[in-house]
Design an enzyme around this catalytic site. Structure first.
Site, mmCIF file in Angstrom:
data_model
loop_
_atom_site.group_PDB
_atom_site.id
_atom_site.type_symbol
_atom_site.label_atom_id
_atom_site.label_comp_id
_atom_site.label_asym_id
_atom_site.label_seq_id
_atom_site.Cartn_x
_atom_site.Cartn_y
_atom_site.Cartn_z
ATOM 1 N N PHE A 157 4.826 5.809 -6.388
ATOM 2 C CA PHE A 157 3.776 5.955 -5.371
ATOM 3 C C PHE A 157 3.649 7.444 -5.027
ATOM 4 O O PHE A 157 3.668 7.839 -3.869
ATOM 5 C CB PHE A 157 4.096 5.130 -4.112
ATOM 6 C CG PHE A 157 4.405 3.680 -4.402
ATOM 7 C CD1 PHE A 157 3.388 2.747 -4.496
ATOM 8 C CD2 PHE A 157 5.718 3.253 -4.603
ATOM 9 C CE1 PHE A 157 3.676 1.410 -4.769
ATOM 10 C CE2 PHE A 157 6.008 1.923 -4.876
ATOM 11 C CZ PHE A 157 4.987 0.992 -4.961
ATOM 12 N N SER A 171 -0.857 4.546 -9.250
ATOM 13 C CA SER A 171 -1.913 3.791 -9.934
ATOM 14 C C SER A 171 -3.285 4.463 -9.826
ATOM 15 O O SER A 171 -4.238 4.011 -10.438
ATOM 16 C CB SER A 171 -1.981 2.366 -9.367
ATOM 17 O OG SER A 171 -2.101 2.426 -7.964
ATOM 18 N N ASP A 202 7.943 5.177 -2.072
ATOM 19 C CA ASP A 202 7.132 5.471 -0.872
ATOM 20 C C ASP A 202 5.804 4.719 -0.959
ATOM 21 O O ASP A 202 4.736 5.330 -1.081
ATOM 22 C CB ASP A 202 6.905 6.984 -0.747
ATOM 23 C CG ASP A 202 6.169 7.339 0.541
ATOM 24 O OD1 ASP A 202 6.219 6.546 1.501
ATOM 25 O OD2 ASP A 202 5.532 8.412 0.589
ATOM 26 N N CYS A 240 6.044 2.489 5.630
ATOM 27 C CA CYS A 240 5.173 3.073 6.665
ATOM 28 C C CYS A 240 4.387 1.986 7.388
ATOM 29 O O CYS A 240 3.402 2.272 8.049
ATOM 30 C CB CYS A 240 4.252 4.137 6.076
ATOM 31 S SG CYS A 240 3.162 3.512 4.803
HETATM 32 N N1 SAH Z 1 4.750 9.909 -1.438
HETATM 33 C C1 SAH Z 1 3.413 10.409 -1.373
HETATM 34 C C2 SAH Z 1 2.485 9.532 -0.570
HETATM 35 C C3 SAH Z 1 2.360 8.102 -1.065
HETATM 36 S S1 SAH Z 1 0.938 7.277 -0.511
HETATM 37 C C4 SAH Z 1 3.436 11.835 -0.855
HETATM 38 O O1 SAH Z 1 4.525 12.358 -0.504
HETATM 39 O O2 SAH Z 1 2.387 12.465 -0.792
HETATM 40 C C5 SAH Z 1 0.961 5.823 -1.448
HETATM 41 C C6 SAH Z 1 0.448 5.976 -2.881
HETATM 42 O O3 SAH Z 1 0.690 4.739 -3.550
HETATM 43 C C7 SAH Z 1 -1.047 6.243 -3.038
HETATM 44 O O4 SAH Z 1 -1.210 7.428 -3.769
HETATM 45 C C8 SAH Z 1 -1.587 5.047 -3.858
HETATM 46 O O5 SAH Z 1 -2.537 5.440 -4.840
HETATM 47 C C9 SAH Z 1 -0.334 4.535 -4.519
HETATM 48 N N2 SAH Z 1 -0.292 3.122 -4.895
HETATM 49 C C10 SAH Z 1 -0.707 2.055 -4.174
HETATM 50 N N3 SAH Z 1 -0.372 0.902 -4.790
HETATM 51 C C11 SAH Z 1 0.283 1.245 -5.924
HETATM 52 C C12 SAH Z 1 0.908 0.502 -6.968
HETATM 53 N N4 SAH Z 1 0.919 -0.824 -6.954
HETATM 54 N N5 SAH Z 1 1.522 1.177 -7.974
HETATM 55 C C13 SAH Z 1 1.511 2.539 -7.980
HETATM 56 N N6 SAH Z 1 0.937 3.283 -7.025
HETATM 57 C C14 SAH Z 1 0.344 2.653 -6.003
#
Ligand code: SAH
Length: 397
Positions: free
Chosen positions: A233, A256, A301, A341
């Site tokens: 993520f 994703s 995350d 979160c």
């Molecule tokens: N850790 C990051 C913030 C994460 S926000 C930082 O420090 O900036 C959450 C992220 O999860 C988003 O970018 C979103 O596109 C992604 N996301 C949501 N569902 C997902 C999934 N099933 N698999 C991979 N990524 C995902």
């Protein structure tokens, strides 16, 4: 200015006396007249004592209070509120202005401004109103930012069309509320702890960057040396860039979103590194299924799995499964940074879910750090719901 009077049912004044800023619809005994959506109202106890002033909305949280003393809630009032919130970030030494030029300026209830988020990216303030009450006073909010920053304020970008409730979404459009120069860009490179990140306020998620993880990313840098790091993520590569700076052996980022991939790759370039980095534009659960690599530092995350109480059970299952696959994947002696979160999942419940995941995976686990959001996301002591970001750093043997 006369505000509509709302009277609470007997005994329902306690939380307001304790300065909790929400009035639930079930606590209301009487309304002088039906307030419009987003109207300012004054709240009184059943015995007629004034308690607070706030914005009225339909829905389960009926009033979000922004003051506990009589106020006219005029332009000066909002300017004072905004300048006080900005001052907290800039004058008490809590943030290192020399190495960081992006902060949260206003954090809703944490700043006595329920419904308002403002993030600051090197001169550009990005505003998200979560209620129509706050949206109505956006011109005063801009005036407050101008009063505090003067010439240093380059632009105010309104991104409320994504954060306002469904009813109002159609009526608003994202766009600049103020621009110093006509050709103000749609994004810029900011610095966070001297790392460089491209942030797009027009196309990015939320206001453009997840500023709440600043301190936690810095902590990860200390653990990265020599480790194979997996950042799931990853969004635009926040944790990945710190892992590269900390001397990881390799870093893999998974998200994703195709835009997240483009920004993460750009950010790797912005921060000179010789450490190998790869991005996997994939669902995190699918990645875990297909990856053969064994990592010794993993970051989880995910976005909020539960935005509402009704989704709580399903979300708990999601967190547990995610942590379990990470516990199965991580090398002995590995470090896991795991976060939630979701506001409706509190610290205790999150820890229970991680406990269940570790025990199912059969790993011995110790807690090294218990993490939360950075100090520019303050938590009103009387509003514990404001503590939405929970994290654990675990040593997995
Ligand atoms: N850790 C990051 C913030 C994460 S926000 C930082 O420090 O900036 C959450 C992220 O999860 C988003 O970018 C979103 O596109 C992604 N996301 C949501 N569902 C997902 C999934 N099933 N698999 C991979 N990524 C995902």
């Amino acid at each position: 200015m006369q505000f509509i009077k709302i009277t609470l049912a007997k005994g329902k004044e306690r939380s307001l006396i304790h300065r909790h800023p929400w009035v639930f619809s079930g606590a209301i005994a009487k309304k002088e007249q039906e307030p419009e959506e987003g109207a300012i109202v004054e709240v009184f106890s059943n015995t007629g004592e004034y308690l607070a002033t706030g914005h009225y909305h339909s829905g389960s949280i009926a009033v979000r209070c922004f003051d506990f003393e009589h106020t006219r809630a005029d332009r000066d009032f909002w300017i004072k509120k905004i300048t006080a919130a900005c001052a907290l970030r800039f004058t008490n030494g809590v943030l290192d202005q020399a190495t960081t030029n992006c902060f949260r300026l206003v954090h809703g209830e944490g700043d006595g401004l329920p419904g308002l988020i403002i993030d600051f990216y090197k001169g550009t303030a990005v505003l998200q109103a979560h209620t129509s009450g706050i949206y109505k006073v956006r011109d005063h909010i801009v005036a407050g930012l101008q009063a505090f920053f003067g010439d240093k304020l380059l632009a105010v970008y309104d991104k409320s069309s994504e954060s306002l409730g469904k009813q109002q979404q159609g009526e608003t459009q994202n766009g600049f509320l103020y621009k110093k120069n006509e050709d103000h860009p749609e994004g810029c490179v900011v610095e966070e702890n001297s790392k460089r990140f491209y942030v797009s306020w027009t196309e990015g998620q939320k206001t453009g960057f997840f500023l709440d993880q600043r301190e936690n990313r810095a902590l990860l840098e200390r653990y990265a040396a020599g480790r194979k790091v997996l950042n799931t993520f990853s969004y635009s590569g926040g944790f990945s860039i710190y892992a590269l700076a900390g001397g990881a052996q390799l870093v893999h980022s998974v998200d994703s979103s195709a835009k997240a991939e483009a920004w993460a790759l750009r950010n790797v370039k912005e921060n000179d590194t010789t450490v190998p980095h790869s991005f996997f534009c994939q669902d995190t659960f699918d990645f875990f299924k297909s990856s053969q690599e064994q990592y010794d530092l993993i970051v989880l995350d995910p976005p909020a799995f539960a935005k509402r109480l009704s989704a709580l059970k399903q979300a708990c299952g999601g967190y547990q499964r995610l942590n379990e696959v990470a516990f199965r994947k991580i090398a002995p002696g590995g470090i896991l940074f795991t976060f939630s979160c979701s506001q409706v999942i509190d610290r205790k419940l999150f820890r229970q879910l991680v406990f269940a995941a570790a025990s199912t995976a059969g790993r011995k686990v110790r807690i090294l750090h218990q993490l939360t959001q950075g100090p520019d996301h303050p938590i009103n002591l009387y509003h514990p719901e404001g503590e939405y970001l929970k994290g654990l750093v675990l040593q997995v043997d």
